[in-house]
Design an enzyme around this catalytic site. Structure first.
Site, PDB file in Angstrom:
ATOM      1  CG  ASN A   9      -1.759   1.224   1.361  1.00  0.00           C
ATOM      2  OD1 ASN A   9      -1.896   1.998   0.418  1.00  0.00           O
ATOM      3  ND2 ASN A   9      -2.355   1.412   2.528  1.00  0.00           N
ATOM      4  CE  LYS A  11      -0.077   3.101   4.799  1.00  0.00           C
ATOM      5  NZ  LYS A  11       0.118   3.202   6.260  1.00  0.00           N
ATOM      6  CG  HIS A  97      -5.605   1.420   5.383  1.00  0.00           C
ATOM      7  ND1 HIS A  97      -5.100   2.380   6.241  1.00  0.00           N
ATOM      8  CD2 HIS A  97      -4.577   0.569   5.123  1.00  0.00           C
ATOM      9  CE1 HIS A  97      -3.829   2.119   6.472  1.00  0.00           C
ATOM     10  NE2 HIS A  97      -3.482   1.030   5.809  1.00  0.00           N
ATOM     11  CD  GLU A  99      -2.797   5.274   6.814  1.00  0.00           C
ATOM     12  OE1 GLU A  99      -1.722   4.918   7.330  1.00  0.00           O
ATOM     13  OE2 GLU A  99      -2.969   5.300   5.583  1.00  0.00           O
ATOM     14  CD  GLU A 169      -5.074  -1.708   8.297  1.00  0.00           C
ATOM     15  OE1 GLU A 169      -4.105  -1.572   7.547  1.00  0.00           O
ATOM     16  OE2 GLU A 169      -6.025  -0.917   8.349  1.00  0.00           O
ATOM     17  N   GLY A 175       2.917   2.643  10.908  1.00  0.00           N
ATOM     18  CA  GLY A 175       3.759   3.815  10.738  1.00  0.00           C
ATOM     19  C   GLY A 175       4.405   4.306  12.023  1.00  0.00           C
ATOM     20  CB  SER A 215       5.656  -1.323  11.850  1.00  0.00           C
ATOM     21  OG  SER A 215       5.174  -0.018  12.108  1.00  0.00           O
TER      22      SER A 215
END
Length: 253
Positions: A9, A11, A97, A99, A169, A175, A215
């Site tokens: 991904n 992003k 996701h 985010e 996730e 991140g 990560s």
């Protein structure tokens, strides 16, 4: 035996030149591994999908989108339909996701609509679930993941469910440099597989692939993939360097 599935991904990163170079590096590095021993996909920003699709055209690396809208067409400024994604060569679409959930504010109900629309449009959803740090500290991981699974997959038939990859996730590990331990990942993956068995059937639960995301790096990919219920990886930052992404792919075989 579930074939490993590694997806990158990207992003909101890359430009037109670096996106193509990154895709070229992934294709070259994978060689015959992609498609035969492990399924591989990359998910660039919308504006670079066509350029990357051209780069991937003679390879067995698949193209995915980072998001999708639930309507087929119409007055939805700024949104991208499943048909548009199929038209430019996408096989996969990420739905829910973290985010999108926690930065953009997408709800379980909205994500459910996107999963339905993606399947109807011929895309394979990568459906994401996972808890915040405060939820894990409060021992609410199972509660949160169960809610996201049941609401996000509401109304999905057994037949449609077979098209879905689930990605766990933990939001606190995305991140941040923090990574769930292999045992922490395994525990939640086992919970997800149990939920699939309860919501659908045991056979489907044994067949469905569950990725871990958070990560992921070349040095922890092998140990994560060594867990019984971890079938793949949804890779963020490390997918932006072709050497690292290829090392993760090879560690999964």
């Amino acid at each position: 035996m579930r074939k490993p599935f590694i997806a990158g991904n990207w992003k909101m990163n890359t430009d037109s030149h670096s996106a193509v170079k990154l895709a070229e590096g992934v294709v070259a590095g994978c060689g015959d591994t992609a498609g035969s021993k492990v399924d591989v996909a990359v998910c660039p920003p919308f504006v670079y999908l066509q350029a990357v699709a051209k780069t991937l055209s003679s390879s067995r690396v698949s193209l995915g989108a980072q998001n999708v809208y639930f309507e087929q067409k119409g007055a939805f400024t700024g949104e991208i339909s499943p048909a548009m994604l199929k038209d430019v060569g996408c096989a996969y679409a990420i739905c829910g996701h973290s985010e999108r959930r926690h930065v953009i504010g997408e709800t379980d109900e909205l994500i459910n609509k996107k999963v339905h629309a993606a399947i109807l449009g011929g895309l394979l959803p990568i459906f994401c679930v996972g808890e915040l740090l405060e939820e894990r500290k409060a021992n609410k991981t199972a509660e949160v993941v169960t809610r996201q699974m049941k609401k996000g997959l509401a109304g999905i038939s057994e037949e449609k469910m077979s098209a879905i990859t689930i990605a766990y996730e933990p939001v606190w590990a995305i991140g941040t440099g923090l990574t769930a331990t292999p045992q922490q990942a395994q525990d939640v993956h086992a919970l997800i597989r149990k939920l699939v068995a309860e919501m659908f059937n045991r056979k489907l639960a044994e067949e469905i692939r569950i990725q871990y995301g958070g990560s992921v790096k070349p040095d922890n990919a092998g140990e994560l993939m060594g867990q019984q219920d971890v079938d793949g990886l949804l890779v963020g930052g490390a997918s932006l360097k072709s050497d690292d992404f290829v090392a993760i792919i090879k560690a999964s075989v």
